[in-house]
Design a protein around this motif. Sequence first.
Motif, PDB file in Angstrom:
ATOM      1  N   THR A  53       0.824  -1.211   0.000  1.00 32.39           N
ATOM      2  CA  THR A  53       0.000   0.000   0.000  1.00 32.39           C
ATOM      3  C   THR A  53       0.861   1.266   0.000  1.00 32.39           C
ATOM      4  O   THR A  53       0.375   2.341   0.302  1.00 32.39           O
ATOM      5  CB  THR A  53      -0.936   0.032   1.204  1.00 32.39           C
ATOM      6  N   THR A  54       2.133   1.132  -0.282  1.00 38.33           N
ATOM      7  CA  THR A  54       3.076   2.257  -0.466  1.00 38.33           C
ATOM      8  C   THR A  54       3.493   2.956   0.820  1.00 38.33           C
ATOM      9  O   THR A  54       4.092   4.020   0.776  1.00 38.33           O
ATOM     10  CB  THR A  54       2.557   3.362  -1.433  1.00 38.33           C
ATOM     11  N   LEU A  55       3.192   2.373   1.987  1.00 37.24           N
ATOM     12  CA  LEU A  55       3.598   3.052   3.224  1.00 37.24           C
ATOM     13  C   LEU A  55       5.084   2.874   3.505  1.00 37.24           C
ATOM     14  O   LEU A  55       5.729   3.764   4.048  1.00 37.24           O
ATOM     15  CB  LEU A  55       2.787   2.548   4.415  1.00 37.24           C
ATOM     16  N   ILE A  56       5.610   1.692   3.186  1.00 40.87           N
ATOM     17  CA  ILE A  56       7.044   1.482   3.362  1.00 40.87           C
ATOM     18  C   ILE A  56       7.626   0.826   2.108  1.00 40.87           C
ATOM     19  O   ILE A  56       6.887   0.222   1.331  1.00 40.87           O
ATOM     20  CB  ILE A  56       7.380   0.618   4.609  1.00 40.87           C
ATOM     21  N   ASN A  57       8.914   0.975   1.938  1.00 44.59           N
ATOM     22  CA  ASN A  57       9.576   0.369   0.789  1.00 44.59           C
ATOM     23  C   ASN A  57      10.092  -1.023   1.129  1.00 44.59           C
ATOM     24  O   ASN A  57      10.464  -1.281   2.271  1.00 44.59           O
ATOM     25  CB  ASN A  57      10.755   1.223   0.344  1.00 44.59           C
ATOM     26  N   ALA A  58      10.111  -1.877   0.135  1.00 45.43           N
ATOM     27  CA  ALA A  58      10.693  -3.198   0.329  1.00 45.43           C
ATOM     28  C   ALA A  58      12.202  -3.074   0.289  1.00 45.43           C
ATOM     29  O   ALA A  58      12.743  -2.133  -0.282  1.00 45.43           O
ATOM     30  CB  ALA A  58      10.209  -4.135  -0.765  1.00 45.43           C
ATOM     31  N   THR A  59      12.902  -4.017   0.910  1.00 46.80           N
ATOM     32  CA  THR A  59      14.358  -4.034   0.843  1.00 46.80           C
ATOM     33  C   THR A  59      14.790  -4.539  -0.534  1.00 46.80           C
ATOM     34  O   THR A  59      15.708  -4.017  -1.139  1.00 46.80           O
ATOM     35  CB  THR A  59      14.945  -4.933   1.946  1.00 46.80           C
TER      36      THR A  59
ATOM     37  N   THR B 167       9.030  12.360  16.952  1.00 45.89           N
ATOM     38  CA  THR B 167       8.685  11.453  18.052  1.00 45.89           C
ATOM     39  C   THR B 167       7.320  10.794  17.852  1.00 45.89           C
ATOM     40  O   THR B 167       7.128   9.655  18.244  1.00 45.89           O
ATOM     41  CB  THR B 167       8.646  12.206  19.390  1.00 45.89           C
ATOM     42  N   GLY B 168       6.378  11.524  17.268  1.00 43.08           N
ATOM     43  CA  GLY B 168       5.028  11.000  17.108  1.00 43.08           C
ATOM     44  C   GLY B 168       4.383  10.688  18.436  1.00 43.08           C
ATOM     45  O   GLY B 168       3.499   9.862  18.545  1.00 43.08           O
ATOM     46  N   ASN B 169       4.808  11.370  19.448  1.00 40.44           N
ATOM     47  CA  ASN B 169       4.423  11.003  20.805  1.00 40.44           C
ATOM     48  C   ASN B 169       4.064  12.266  21.585  1.00 40.44           C
ATOM     49  O   ASN B 169       4.822  13.222  21.628  1.00 40.44           O
ATOM     50  CB  ASN B 169       5.638  10.278  21.406  1.00 40.44           C
ATOM     51  N   ALA B 170       2.866  12.245  22.188  1.00 37.84           N
ATOM     52  CA  ALA B 170       2.341  13.444  22.842  1.00 37.84           C
ATOM     53  C   ALA B 170       3.232  13.897  23.994  1.00 37.84           C
ATOM     54  O   ALA B 170       3.494  15.090  24.145  1.00 37.84           O
ATOM     55  CB  ALA B 170       0.921  13.196  23.337  1.00 37.84           C
ATOM     56  N   GLN B 171       3.727  12.934  24.786  1.00 34.76           N
ATOM     57  CA  GLN B 171       4.537  13.321  25.950  1.00 34.76           C
ATOM     58  C   GLN B 171       5.820  14.023  25.507  1.00 34.76           C
ATOM     59  O   GLN B 171       6.197  15.033  26.070  1.00 34.76           O
ATOM     60  CB  GLN B 171       4.905  12.089  26.795  1.00 34.76           C
ATOM     61  N   ALA B 248      12.384  20.784  10.781  1.00 36.76           N
ATOM     62  CA  ALA B 248      11.024  20.290  10.510  1.00 36.76           C
ATOM     63  C   ALA B 248      10.981  19.564   9.171  1.00 36.76           C
ATOM     64  O   ALA B 248      10.364  18.501   9.050  1.00 36.76           O
ATOM     65  CB  ALA B 248      10.030  21.451  10.514  1.00 36.76           C
ATOM     66  N   ALA B 249      11.654  20.133   8.181  1.00 37.57           N
ATOM     67  CA  ALA B 249      11.614  19.546   6.842  1.00 37.57           C
ATOM     68  C   ALA B 249      12.274  18.165   6.835  1.00 37.57           C
ATOM     69  O   ALA B 249      11.747  17.216   6.259  1.00 37.57           O
ATOM     70  CB  ALA B 249      12.299  20.463   5.839  1.00 37.57           C
ATOM     71  N   ILE B 250      13.416  18.068   7.539  1.00 33.27           N
ATOM     72  CA  ILE B 250      14.090  16.764   7.592  1.00 33.27           C
ATOM     73  C   ILE B 250      13.215  15.750   8.327  1.00 33.27           C
ATOM     74  O   ILE B 250      13.038  14.613   7.886  1.00 33.27           O
ATOM     75  CB  ILE B 250      15.474  16.895   8.279  1.00 33.27           C
ATOM     76  N   SER B 251      12.623  16.204   9.442  1.00 34.15           N
ATOM     77  CA  SER B 251      11.757  15.295  10.211  1.00 34.15           C
ATOM     78  C   SER B 251      10.547  14.883   9.388  1.00 34.15           C
ATOM     79  O   SER B 251      10.116  13.737   9.430  1.00 34.15           O
ATOM     80  CB  SER B 251      11.281  15.970  11.493  1.00 34.15           C
ATOM     81  N   ALA B 252       9.989  15.848   8.635  1.00 35.35           N
ATOM     82  CA  ALA B 252       8.807  15.553   7.816  1.00 35.35           C
ATOM     83  C   ALA B 252       9.166  14.543   6.741  1.00 35.35           C
ATOM     84  O   ALA B 252       8.428  13.588   6.493  1.00 35.35           O
ATOM     85  CB  ALA B 252       8.278  16.831   7.186  1.00 35.35           C
ATOM     86  N   LYS B 253      10.310  14.749   6.139  1.00 38.58           N
ATOM     87  CA  LYS B 253      10.725  13.854   5.074  1.00 38.58           C
ATOM     88  C   LYS B 253      10.860  12.432   5.608  1.00 38.58           C
ATOM     89  O   LYS B 253      10.431  11.460   4.991  1.00 38.58           O
ATOM     90  CB  LYS B 253      12.070  14.336   4.510  1.00 38.58           C
ATOM     91  N   LYS B 254      11.409  12.337   6.808  1.00 36.28           N
ATOM     92  CA  LYS B 254      11.571  11.044   7.444  1.00 36.28           C
ATOM     93  C   LYS B 254      10.205  10.426   7.755  1.00 36.28           C
ATOM     94  O   LYS B 254       9.986   9.240   7.547  1.00 36.28           O
ATOM     95  CB  LYS B 254      12.347  11.234   8.751  1.00 36.28           C
ATOM     96  N   ALA B 255       9.274  11.275   8.237  1.00 35.82           N
ATOM     97  CA  ALA B 255       7.968  10.753   8.650  1.00 35.82           C
ATOM     98  C   ALA B 255       7.148  10.261   7.464  1.00 35.82           C
ATOM     99  O   ALA B 255       6.369   9.332   7.597  1.00 35.82           O
ATOM    100  CB  ALA B 255       7.199  11.825   9.416  1.00 35.82           C
ATOM    101  N   VAL B 256       7.297  10.894   6.303  1.00 43.74           N
ATOM    102  CA  VAL B 256       6.498  10.462   5.155  1.00 43.74           C
ATOM    103  C   VAL B 256       7.278   9.529   4.228  1.00 43.74           C
ATOM    104  O   VAL B 256       6.723   8.999   3.286  1.00 43.74           O
ATOM    105  CB  VAL B 256       5.934  11.653   4.330  1.00 43.74           C
ATOM    106  N   SER B 257       8.570   9.340   4.536  1.00 43.57           N
ATOM    107  CA  SER B 257       9.360   8.473   3.657  1.00 43.57           C
ATOM    108  C   SER B 257       9.016   7.013   3.942  1.00 43.57           C
ATOM    109  O   SER B 257       8.390   6.685   4.919  1.00 43.57           O
ATOM    110  CB  SER B 257      10.845   8.699   3.858  1.00 43.57           C
ATOM    111  N   ARG B 258       9.456   6.150   3.066  1.00 42.70           N
ATOM    112  CA  ARG B 258       9.020   4.762   3.175  1.00 42.70           C
ATOM    113  C   ARG B 258      10.183   3.820   3.494  1.00 42.70           C
ATOM    114  O   ARG B 258      10.123   2.643   3.228  1.00 42.70           O
ATOM    115  CB  ARG B 258       8.347   4.363   1.868  1.00 42.70           C
ATOM    116  N   GLY B 259      11.251   4.399   4.057  1.00 44.74           N
ATOM    117  CA  GLY B 259      12.466   3.617   4.277  1.00 44.74           C
ATOM    118  C   GLY B 259      12.409   2.583   5.328  1.00 44.74           C
ATOM    119  O   GLY B 259      11.741   1.863   5.763  1.00 44.74           O
TER     120      GLY B 259
END
Lengths: 322, 259
Positions: A53-59, B167-171, B248-259
């Motif tokens: 579903t495109t949320l994460i990439n495969a290795t 963090t994605g964490n309220a605390q 913020a931009a680096i954190s955002a990129k990480k949060a929406v990236s799929r790595g």
Amino acid sequence: MNGKIVVEHLTKTFKKGNVQAVKDVSFEVEEGEFFAFLGPNGAGKSTTVQILTTLINATSGKAEVAGHDVIREPEKVRRYIGVALQETGVDPDLTGREMIELQANIFGFRKEEGKKRAQELLEIVQLTEAAERRIGNYSGGMRRRLDLALTLVNEPKILFLDEPTTGLDPSNRMAIWEELRRLNEEVGTTIFLTTQYLEEADSLAHRISIINDGEIVATGTPKELKAQIGNDLITLTLKNEKQQSEAVEYLRGQMAGVDVINRQNKVLIYVEEGTKQLLEVVRLFDQEGYEIEDIQLSSPTLDDIFLKITSEKKEGVRAVGE
Amino acid sequence: MGNNLWKDTWLMTVRNIKTTLRNPFSFIPNLIISAFFLLVYEGGLSGISQLPTFEGANYLAFILPVSIVSAAIGGAGGAGQSIVKDIENGFFSRLLLTPASRLAIVLGPIIAGMLQLVVQTLLIIGIAFLLGLEVVTGFGGILFVLLIAVGWGLAFAGYSAGVALRTGNAQAAQAGTFIFFPLIFLSTTFVPYELIEAQWLKIAATINPTTYIFESMRTALIDGWVFWDLMQGVFAIVIVCTITITFAAISAKKAVSRG
């Protein structure tokens, strides 16, 4: 664009802890098929869904969903799929109706079209009465139904559902089952469902893949899977549990070509001719002085298949290690 | 292909404004604290403006920037809170599963937070006028103060959104807002720099970028159009914004990236 899923040698390794969550998984789901991924917690089901579903990439490996590569064309894939993850994804401060309208607008519906679509979906998931209430006040079952409505906004070609009925009471579970069947049969939506519930896969899916420890261990129709392991199942418990391993070994030696599985305090024996072999088991145990506490004969359920396949695998691994 | 960035940003922003208004307790406490600063410090400390160092300045105009910065930081912090809430509710993932622009998903709450900040700042300035505020630079000066508040708020919004996305964490995000106190109080909060006694506080005030924000607002409110004095706030904003927005931009990129 089509309603197919094609997965080739998919692998996902999480850097954190170097965990291989999905190991060289390949399968295909045809357009209009209802396909289930069945496995215990941590088997790699959710990871597979997240990749598809495109949320994460495969290795490594390749996956095509709705005719588009999930890694190279994620935007296109997102247009044609509907996804319900294990955790519902709703904003508790919006009303049910606002939530669906927002989703519709994100998918490019104009204002009036979005309103119409929201009304249709609220009716389908039977939330018209609660439509103007904030989602924060919804019960778990209502949230689930709303979440399902959200996944349907864009009339997806393929629906991904990650354990959609976990934690639901039977009536809500039935309602979701019925809606999924209707979508698959009447609308022709391809459905990819993950579940830990064997009866769910058995009752809904055309085809099932059993996944364990990141690998697909068996694939087939519910009927084929049941046939794979013989016609009947003898389940027995011994009076003296300490004798169990010894008794299992003994039985394996005596009954060639029969699967005997040692599971906790039960011995499972998969046989071709139930009644005849039941008597034989009783006779053999009697001979050796293993006293039987309880013995039953039944047709195997998917549950049994699952246990058989996963325990075979475990024992195989153990044999290699020894 | 691809969604319209403007349309998506609009949808996200409207939705964030809606949910903020439905949670009045997300902004009322901060607004009350900011108004309280203004009332209490003006009421209790205005006598010290008789000191020669104040050069006859009105203490209300002197303390107003403190109240404004407090309101601005609170408003901008709302951006981070919205993001954390979305992540915790799974709504953030739901958005990532749609074709919505990734940038819009992050920009929506930030813009809504900035709008909240503008409203709060205007309310505080309104209260100050009710208390008898007079501004030497007139309407233009008020506009300048508002712009500085927005700029400083943006810097803080970048910080709070960055922490939230990371963090994605309220605390954790809540803990992040504790920077509010040193930012506001380790500065020329109550008296001009020359009147600060403790050496450590002088050093802190020099390092703290908020000092330059206060000074530049006070210049507009009390001294008039003194270009370089006004610009110190602008410089502080540019420097800090560059850092926090990058974060913020680096954190955002990480949060929406799929790595």
